[in-house]
Design a protein around this motif. Structure first.
Motif, PDB file in Angstrom:
ATOM      1  N   THR A  88       0.802  -1.224   0.000  1.00  0.00           N
ATOM      2  CA  THR A  88       0.000   0.000   0.000  1.00  0.00           C
ATOM      3  C   THR A  88       0.834   1.273   0.000  1.00  0.00           C
ATOM      4  OG1 THR A  88      -0.092   0.073   2.424  1.00  0.00           O
ATOM      5  CG2 THR A  88      -1.844  -1.157   1.292  1.00  0.00           C
ATOM      6  N   GLY A  89       2.146   1.156   0.215  1.00  0.00           N
ATOM      7  CA  GLY A  89       2.968   2.345   0.348  1.00  0.00           C
ATOM      8  C   GLY A  89       2.980   2.912   1.747  1.00  0.00           C
ATOM      9  N   GLU A  90       2.302   2.251   2.682  1.00  0.00           N
ATOM     10  CA  GLU A  90       2.288   2.672   4.084  1.00  0.00           C
ATOM     11  C   GLU A  90       2.996   1.640   4.947  1.00  0.00           C
ATOM     12  OE1 GLU A  90       1.323   5.550   5.091  1.00  0.00           O
ATOM     13  OE2 GLU A  90       0.269   6.220   3.294  1.00  0.00           O
ATOM     14  N   ASP A  91       3.280   2.032   6.190  1.00  0.00           N
ATOM     15  CA  ASP A  91       3.733   1.053   7.165  1.00  0.00           C
ATOM     16  C   ASP A  91       2.621   0.024   7.329  1.00  0.00           C
ATOM     17  OD1 ASP A  91       5.211  -0.222   9.138  1.00  0.00           O
ATOM     18  OD2 ASP A  91       4.571   1.156  10.727  1.00  0.00           O
ATOM     19  N   GLY A  92       2.982  -1.206   7.622  1.00  0.00           N
ATOM     20  CA  GLY A  92       1.941  -2.208   7.782  1.00  0.00           C
ATOM     21  C   GLY A  92       2.494  -3.577   8.104  1.00  0.00           C
ATOM     22  N   PHE A  93       1.562  -4.478   8.412  1.00  0.00           N
ATOM     23  CA  PHE A  93       1.899  -5.826   8.841  1.00  0.00           C
ATOM     24  C   PHE A  93       1.020  -6.833   8.103  1.00  0.00           C
ATOM     25  CE2 PHE A  93       2.989  -2.885  12.112  1.00  0.00           C
ATOM     26  CZ  PHE A  93       4.186  -3.337  12.634  1.00  0.00           C
ATOM     27  N   GLU A  94       1.586  -8.005   7.853  1.00  0.00           N
ATOM     28  CA  GLU A  94       0.835  -9.116   7.274  1.00  0.00           C
ATOM     29  C   GLU A  94       0.953 -10.295   8.225  1.00  0.00           C
ATOM     30  OE1 GLU A  94       0.908  -8.166   2.554  1.00  0.00           O
ATOM     31  OE2 GLU A  94       2.732  -9.113   3.340  1.00  0.00           O
ATOM     32  N   LEU A  95      -0.193 -10.849   8.612  1.00  0.00           N
ATOM     33  CA  LEU A  95      -0.247 -11.902   9.618  1.00  0.00           C
ATOM     34  C   LEU A  95      -0.752 -13.196   8.980  1.00  0.00           C
ATOM     35  CD1 LEU A  95      -1.297  -9.004  11.021  1.00  0.00           C
ATOM     36  CD2 LEU A  95      -1.189 -10.432  13.055  1.00  0.00           C
ATOM     37  N   TYR A  96       0.027 -14.250   9.113  1.00  0.00           N
ATOM     38  CA  TYR A  96      -0.287 -15.556   8.551  1.00  0.00           C
ATOM     39  C   TYR A  96      -0.651 -16.510   9.682  1.00  0.00           C
ATOM     40  CZ  TYR A  96       2.292 -13.826   4.449  1.00  0.00           C
ATOM     41  OH  TYR A  96       2.737 -13.088   3.370  1.00  0.00           O
ATOM     42  N   VAL A  97      -1.825 -17.146   9.574  1.00  0.00           N
ATOM     43  CA  VAL A  97      -2.269 -18.139  10.558  1.00  0.00           C
ATOM     44  C   VAL A  97      -2.942 -19.291   9.815  1.00  0.00           C
ATOM     45  CG1 VAL A  97      -2.598 -16.502  12.454  1.00  0.00           C
ATOM     46  CG2 VAL A  97      -4.494 -16.959  10.878  1.00  0.00           C
ATOM     47  N   PRO A  98      -3.109 -20.448  10.465  1.00  0.00           N
ATOM     48  CA  PRO A  98      -3.909 -21.505   9.845  1.00  0.00           C
ATOM     49  C   PRO A  98      -5.312 -20.997   9.524  1.00  0.00           C
ATOM     50  CG  PRO A  98      -2.692 -22.374  11.714  1.00  0.00           C
ATOM     51  CD  PRO A  98      -2.517 -20.885  11.753  1.00  0.00           C
ATOM     52  N   ALA A  99      -5.873 -21.481   8.417  1.00  0.00           N
ATOM     53  CA  ALA A  99      -7.151 -20.969   7.919  1.00  0.00           C
ATOM     54  C   ALA A  99      -8.255 -21.027   8.961  1.00  0.00           C
ATOM     55  CB  ALA A  99      -7.559 -21.745   6.667  1.00  0.00           C
ATOM     56  N   GLU A 100      -8.257 -22.038   9.817  1.00  0.00           N
ATOM     57  CA  GLU A 100      -9.340 -22.186  10.796  1.00  0.00           C
ATOM     58  C   GLU A 100      -9.306 -21.098  11.872  1.00  0.00           C
ATOM     59  OE1 GLU A 100      -6.141 -25.310  11.919  1.00  0.00           O
ATOM     60  OE2 GLU A 100      -7.016 -24.419  10.107  1.00  0.00           O
ATOM     61  N   HIS A 101      -8.203 -20.347  11.938  1.00  0.00           N
ATOM     62  CA  HIS A 101      -8.094 -19.273  12.932  1.00  0.00           C
ATOM     63  C   HIS A 101      -8.301 -17.888  12.318  1.00  0.00           C
ATOM     64  CE1 HIS A 101      -6.815 -21.894  16.182  1.00  0.00           C
ATOM     65  NE2 HIS A 101      -5.972 -22.473  15.346  1.00  0.00           N
ATOM     66  N   ALA A 102      -8.662 -17.823  11.043  1.00  0.00           N
ATOM     67  CA  ALA A 102      -8.764 -16.540  10.358  1.00  0.00           C
ATOM     68  C   ALA A 102      -9.805 -15.623  10.985  1.00  0.00           C
ATOM     69  CB  ALA A 102      -9.085 -16.763   8.879  1.00  0.00           C
ATOM     70  N   THR A 103     -10.985 -16.148  11.258  1.00  0.00           N
ATOM     71  CA  THR A 103     -12.063 -15.312  11.795  1.00  0.00           C
ATOM     72  C   THR A 103     -11.695 -14.761  13.167  1.00  0.00           C
ATOM     73  OG1 THR A 103     -13.725 -16.549  10.564  1.00  0.00           O
ATOM     74  CG2 THR A 103     -14.500 -15.245  12.432  1.00  0.00           C
ATOM     75  N   ALA A 104     -11.127 -15.589  14.015  1.00  0.00           N
ATOM     76  CA  ALA A 104     -10.744 -15.136  15.352  1.00  0.00           C
ATOM     77  C   ALA A 104      -9.662 -14.064  15.279  1.00  0.00           C
ATOM     78  CB  ALA A 104     -10.274 -16.314  16.191  1.00  0.00           C
ATOM     79  N   LEU A 105      -8.697 -14.217  14.357  1.00  0.00           N
ATOM     80  CA  LEU A 105      -7.647 -13.216  14.210  1.00  0.00           C
ATOM     81  C   LEU A 105      -8.232 -11.903  13.695  1.00  0.00           C
ATOM     82  CD1 LEU A 105      -4.683 -12.359  14.224  1.00  0.00           C
ATOM     83  CD2 LEU A 105      -4.501 -13.277  11.887  1.00  0.00           C
TER      84      LEU A 105
END
Length: 376
Positions: free
Chosen positions: A204-221
């Protein structure tokens, strides 16, 4: 109802509950917007946005010769990056054209993660498998088992830090770790007892983070980040992601990169490690090619509100067609039309006046350096 022919991310029901409008993107049902493209774009520039990027591909390579295998498979020298670091690279075809652009994370001495574009994940997996033959390296496509959620914008570090402190679900990464994490670095921890990767990367051109988790935890994250973000965090779709990356001058595969384009044409010649390593797929094609007369990527700006779109013709002052727009939009941040285009190198000098054909009407424009926007 979702289209049965399209793949869905683990967060589709979350997006539907938020009122998202969906689009078919590379065979995936993806949220293109939740409300206003402009509001979502501005949220990322001014505070923070949260994106579901679970359509991206995650390919893991493990084994004692994985660094050497990636040096052979990719355009860059991956064996030289340290554990916990990331590197942007290209998968080249034999003739030097670009099969895909990827981010590579080194998670351990013998473990790398290659993140591929959604449209190319399967192709990239097969290419990496084929190129790893003969090396002590196993290649596994873990895309369907992985969810990716991104938080992007100037408030992203504060939001991620608040999420870490929220309820104890995020473990193994401290607030100081986040504060100390440099761009293109990655941390490993756990979320609800499952593996978590936290990378300071983005598109995006901004500071930022990408978080990878198992698919079953996506909604909770997602829910944890939204609670931690509160009014600072806005759900964002693919439409604003595209205008954000365009303002930042970041290439999109299929527009600024492709099999019919050499890296040098797209300003990516520096990515190809001709001097740093020996044999790799695409080297012979690059060395045999002469990009000097081929169209090159430039930035274009114009006045008014009419924006050029991909494949619009670009002409010189004499009316001669000298190239084509690859991406274009009315810039929400800058307030005027911007575009990237491939033009005749003889006409690519900064300040050159050109004309873009916008739906049959002339739009005067001039060539400028990329990117159009850089965060302060």
């Amino acid at each position: 109802m979702s289209n049965a022919a399209l793949r869905s991310t683990p967060l589709e029901e979350t997006h539907r509950a938020l009122g998202a409008t969906f689009t078919d993107f590379a065979g995936w049902s993806m949220p293109v917007r939740y409300g206003s493209d402009l509001a979502e774009h501005r949220a990322v520039r001014e505070s923070a946005g949260v994106f579901d990027l679970s359509h991206m591909g995650e390919i893991h390579l493990r084994g004692p010769e994985t660094g050497a295998a990636l040096d052979y498979a990719l355009a860059g020298k991956l064996s030289g990056i340290g554990v916990g670091r990331a590197k942007y690279s290209l998968i080249l075809a034999e003739d030097g054209g670009v099969i895909d652009d990827v981010i590579v994370y080194r998670l351990a001495e013998d473990h790398f993660l290659v993140v591929a574009n959604a449209a190319n994940a399967e192709v990239d997996h097969e290419e990496l498998r084929a190129r790893a033959r003969g090396f002590d390296c196993e290649v596994a496509n873990e895309s369907t088992a992985t969810a990716l959620v991104a938080v992007q914008g100037p408030a992203s570090a504060a939001i991620v830090t608040d999420a870490l402190a929220a309820d104890g679900a995020l473990q193994g990464i401290t607030a100081q770790d986040v504060a100390d994490l440099k761009y293109y670095r990655v941390l490993e921890g756990t979320f609800a007892g499952a593996p978590l990767l936290l990378a300071r990367t983005g598109y995006t051109g901004e500071d930022g983070f990408e978080l990878y988790v198992p698919a079953e935890h996506a909604t909770a994250l997602w829910d944890l980040l939204v609670r931690a973000g509160g009014d600072r965090l806005t759900p964002c779709g693919l439409a604003c992601r595209d205008t954000l990356r365009l303002e930042a001058g970041m290439p999109l595969y299929g527009h600024e990169l492709g099999r019919d384009l050499l890296p040098a044409q797209s300003g990516m010649g520096r990515i190809v490690a001709l001097a740093a390593k020996e044999e790799f797929v695409g080297r012979a094609g690059i060395e045999a090619s002469d990009p000097s007369g081929k169209p090159v990527l430039v930035g274009l700006v114009a006045d008014g509100r009419r924006a050029a779109r991909a494949d619009s013709a670009v002409r010189d002052s004499d009316g001669r067609e000298i190239g084509r727009v690859s991406s274009g939009a009315l810039s929400p941040t800058l307030g005027h039309p911007i575009a990237m285009a491939f033009v005749d190198p003889a006409c690519a000098e900064e300040g050159t006046e050109v004309v873009i054909d916008v739906r049959g009407k002339d739009l005067p424009a001039r060539i400028v350096p990329l990117p159009f926007y850089s965060r302060s």
